[in-house]
Design an enzyme around this catalytic site. Structure first.
Site, PDB file in Angstrom:
ATOM      1  N   HIS A 116      73.404  30.705  53.846  1.00 45.63           N
ATOM      2  CA  HIS A 116      74.387  29.873  54.536  1.00 45.63           C
ATOM      3  C   HIS A 116      75.585  29.576  53.635  1.00 45.63           C
ATOM      4  CE1 HIS A 116      71.860  26.927  52.395  1.00 45.63           C
ATOM      5  NE2 HIS A 116      72.950  26.192  52.317  1.00 45.63           N
TER       6      HIS A 116
ATOM      7  N   HIS B 270      80.133  23.183  52.523  1.00 49.91           N
ATOM      8  CA  HIS B 270      78.876  22.772  51.903  1.00 49.91           C
ATOM      9  C   HIS B 270      78.896  21.248  51.840  1.00 49.91           C
ATOM     10  CE1 HIS B 270      75.553  22.288  49.160  1.00 49.91           C
ATOM     11  NE2 HIS B 270      75.321  23.591  49.172  1.00 49.91           N
TER      12      HIS B 270
END
Length: 370
Positions: free
Chosen positions: A288, A335
């Site tokens: 991810h 993030h």
């Protein structure tokens, strides 16, 4: 253009008679023939008739792509005298992506420094001391003292003959430039003040001090005297010491920097599965963090990273989505709880065309459609 015998650098002499380098470790891709990036300068294109599809010069074109990541790229264009561009492209890429090279021990990286300094000669074929000072810029006086300890010239305008700047002289220079007093202290305490370790002492040191006592002795057997003998012969710089089965503090230091003490077990890097098939034959899943061009704490985010994954044949892309800022709260990719930059979840027109082109390119490469 040449490659050094150890495969660290590509280098050539430019128009200013200076040596230019390309670090093999920074190479991301190589492209030859019709896949090479055409030069932008019109004069160069005209000289080689690059604007004509049937130009025989296309088969001689080679592009080497370098960069710290897959987004910030630099393209270097070369033309071969013969149609060997594809061979060069294949061989260079094989070395650049070699798993053992990417996980090399400290000694290999020191060899890399030595190779570069050895190749940076002046018009007289000598190595300028100023290049060494430039390579280690933190403390000039410390570098000069280390050069003097290795019996090498230390003046800024001095030069060194290649037969004087040997690998042994470079190692002596490095030991004085980067001393390890804590290792010398361990060596002295273990040998009771002797200036060397015998084969028996080194065997005891490796098995009792260096080895993890929790390891199973069947799976991870103790070091045998014959192995220790080979290590001494390999790393001890003094041939007289080695013949007597003794290792000096310098020899122990070289051993600790060698492949036997690498953090990554090199024999574990061997691939156990068939990795010779085309990339689309495998299921490849990305992290991810795919959008990041650098570390996950302060790295810059870029949609180009997704495009690169599609071009590489990935069939699964994971998106790290978060609620955006008010009032629209448009979804973003980032993030969470870090200082990484953000990109919009919604694909812009420019990014949409870029990703569409990636899908098209990927379909052409793999023979399938997305």
């Amino acid at each position: 253009m040449k490659m050094d015998p150890k495969g660290f650098y590509l280098y050539w002499i430019n128009q200013s008679k200076e040596t230019e380098f390309l670090d093999i470790a920074t190479i991301r891709d190589t492209r030859a023939g019709k896949y090479a990036k055409l030069p932008k300068h019109p004069k160069v294109r005209n000289v080689f008739n690059m604007d004509f599809p049937d130009s025989h010069h296309l088969a001689k074109a080679l592009t080497i792509v370098t960069g710290p990541d897959t987004v910030n790229l630099t393209y270097h264009n070369f033309f071969a005298a013969k149609e060997v561009a594809q061979t060069w492209a294949d061989d260079i890429l094989a070395i650049a992506y070699n798993t053992l090279r990417a996980n090399a021990c400290r000694q290999v990286f020191l060899e890399k420094v030595y190779v570069r300094l050895s190749l940076q000669t002046n018009k007289d074929g000598k190595i300028p001391v100023k290049n060494i000072l430039k390579m280690f810029p933190a403390d000039k006086k410390r570098v000069e003292a280390a050069l003097a300890a290795a019996n090498l010239p230390k003046g800024k305008f001095d030069t060194i003959k290649p037969d004087v700047f040997t690998e042994a002289a470079f190692k002596t220079f490095i030991l004085h430039l980067c001393p390890r007093p804590e290792i010398n202290e361990i060596f002295t305490s273990f040998t009771k003040g002797k200036g060397f370790m015998t084969k028996e002492m080194l065997t005891k040191f490796l098995n009792e001090k260096q080895r993890d006592s929790r390891l199973n002795e069947e799976l991870f057997p103790l070091v045998r005297p014959e192995q220790v003998k080979n290590l001494i012969e390999k790393y001890e710089p003094s041939s007289s010491n080695a013949s007597r089965g003794q290792i000096s503090p310098e020899g122990l230091m070289f051993y600790l920097m060698g492949s036997e003490t690498s953090v990554v077990k090199l024999d574990k890097l061997a691939q156990s599965h068939d990795m010779t098939q085309p990339i689309p034959h495998y299921f490849i899943k990305s992290s991810h963090n795919t959008y990041l061009t650098a570390g996950q704490l302060t790295g810059v985010s870029s949609p180009e990273m997704y495009r690169q994954c599609l071009l590489a044949g990935c069939r699964c892309l994971e998106l790290d989505c978060w609620k955006g800022k008010p009032p629209d709260e448009e979804p973003i990719i980032t993030h969470g709880f870090t200082m990484t930059t953000e990109i919009l979840f919604k694909v812009s027109s420019s990014n949409q065309s870029s990703l569409a082109q990636s899908r098209c390119d990927y379909g052409m490469r793999s023979g399938s459609s997305l």
